[in-house]
Design a protein around this motif. Structure first.
Motif, short mmCIF file in Angstrom:
data_model
loop_
_atom_site.label_atom_id
_atom_site.label_comp_id
_atom_site.label_asym_id
_atom_site.label_seq_id
_atom_site.Cartn_x
_atom_site.Cartn_y
_atom_site.Cartn_z
N MET A 76 0.77 -1.12 -0.06
CA MET A 76 0.00 -0.03 0.15
C MET A 76 0.94 1.24 0.12
O MET A 76 1.99 1.25 0.60
CB MET A 76 -0.86 -0.10 1.42
CG MET A 76 -2.10 -0.68 1.17
SD MET A 76 -3.32 -0.33 2.40
CE MET A 76 -2.30 -0.64 4.02
N ARG A 77 0.32 2.32 -0.30
CA ARG A 77 0.91 3.64 -0.53
C ARG A 77 0.55 4.40 0.82
O ARG A 77 -0.75 4.29 0.91
CB ARG A 77 0.85 4.54 -1.69
CG ARG A 77 1.33 3.96 -2.80
CD ARG A 77 1.19 4.67 -4.00
NE ARG A 77 1.91 6.25 -3.63
CZ ARG A 77 1.07 7.44 -3.55
NH1 ARG A 77 -0.21 7.61 -4.13
NH2 ARG A 77 1.76 8.55 -3.74
N VAL A 78 1.37 4.54 1.89
CA VAL A 78 0.65 5.16 2.97
C VAL A 78 1.46 6.60 3.42
O VAL A 78 2.64 6.66 3.08
CB VAL A 78 1.31 4.01 4.11
CG1 VAL A 78 0.99 4.69 5.44
CG2 VAL A 78 0.50 2.82 3.98
N LEU A 79 0.37 7.57 3.75
CA LEU A 79 0.95 8.73 4.26
C LEU A 79 1.26 8.59 5.71
O LEU A 79 -0.06 8.44 6.31
CB LEU A 79 0.02 9.87 3.62
CG LEU A 79 0.47 11.21 3.93
CD1 LEU A 79 1.71 11.66 3.06
CD2 LEU A 79 -0.94 12.35 3.38
N LEU A 80 2.27 8.92 6.00
CA LEU A 80 2.44 8.91 7.56
C LEU A 80 2.51 10.25 8.12
O LEU A 80 3.49 11.14 7.91
CB LEU A 80 3.80 7.92 7.94
CG LEU A 80 4.40 8.07 9.20
CD1 LEU A 80 3.34 7.25 10.26
CD2 LEU A 80 5.74 7.40 9.32
N ARG A 96 7.79 0.02 6.41
CA ARG A 96 8.62 -0.60 5.36
C ARG A 96 9.01 -1.89 5.50
O ARG A 96 8.80 -2.67 4.33
CB ARG A 96 9.92 0.22 5.18
CG ARG A 96 9.64 1.37 4.59
CD ARG A 96 11.25 2.15 4.85
NE ARG A 96 11.26 3.67 4.12
CZ ARG A 96 12.29 4.55 4.09
NH1 ARG A 96 13.25 4.04 4.91
NH2 ARG A 96 12.08 5.47 3.28
N SER A 97 9.07 -2.48 6.64
CA SER A 97 9.21 -4.20 6.57
C SER A 97 7.98 -5.01 6.10
O SER A 97 7.82 -6.04 5.73
CB SER A 97 9.70 -4.43 7.96
OG SER A 97 8.38 -4.44 9.11
N GLN A 98 6.81 -4.16 6.05
CA GLN A 98 5.56 -5.05 5.82
C GLN A 98 5.25 -4.71 4.35
O GLN A 98 4.20 -5.05 3.71
CB GLN A 98 4.45 -4.28 6.52
CG GLN A 98 4.49 -4.61 8.10
CD GLN A 98 3.39 -3.77 8.87
OE1 GLN A 98 2.73 -2.63 8.40
NE2 GLN A 98 3.08 -4.32 10.17
#
Length: 186
Positions: free
Chosen positions: A1-5, A21-23
């Motif tokens: 997924m593209r995730v905005l943190l 990142r590890s996921q």
């Protein structure tokens, strides 16, 4: 997924970024924190985040507007609800950005802290996810609390002694105002 943190600072980003990142997620950061006081603290946190992002090749957008006035307009006379109001301000902005930029999901480094109200953050973020039609990725990052601290020290990142707002600064340094840790992290 593209995730905005949503990132509150460099040190609190260390462990969540590593986990995401590890996921296998593609992660981009966004610094939006109008609650931080004083201005020098705001600048120090941005510098630490820039240092971290360079070391970890982590792309992050930084809102450099010092939003203290707007934050205070929201919380003055509502100090007992200040955390909820602060979460609303920051999480709504991040959820809106995630949707507008086409991210699959958003999350926050606030979920790394033992001092933040996780149940409240989760509830608010899930409601915002529905409002903006973007997924909220909940993960309890507190298990990596010490690991993140150790890594941020090894990276020589500035580590702040309070959440950032003027009220937490007083609680940090005024012993009469301190809250017990066990009641804060739920």
């Amino acid at each position: 997924m593209r995730v905005l943190l949503h990132v509150c600072c460099g040190p609190c980003t260390v462990y969540p970024l590593e986990v995401l990142r590890s996921q296998g997620h593609e992660v981009k950061g966004y610094f939006f924190n109008p609650n931080i006081h004083p201005f020098r603290e705001f600048k120090r946190r941005i510098k630490a985040l820039v240092d971290f992002s360079e070391q970890k090749k982590f792309k992050v957008d930084i809102d450099r507007n010092y939003g203290l006035t707007e934050y205070l307009r929201q919380v003055v006379f509502h100090e007992n609800q200040r955390c909820a109001l602060c979460y609303d301000m920051r999480l709504e902005y991040i959820a809106e950005q995630a949707a507008a930029q086409g991210f699959d999901a958003f999350t926050t480094t606030l979920l790394y802290s033992k001092y933040q109200r996780h149940a409240m953050i989760r509830q608010k973020a899930e409601a915002l996810a529905q409002k903006f039609s973007v997924q909220f990725l909940y993960q309890d990052f507190r298990e990596g609390w010490q690991q993140g601290i150790d890594q941020s020290i090894a990276m020589d990142l500035y580590r702040q002694p309070y959440c950032g707002c003027i009220y937490s600064e007083q609680e940090r340094y005024d012993k009469k105002m301190r809250k017990p840790k066990s009641k804060l992290g739920t």
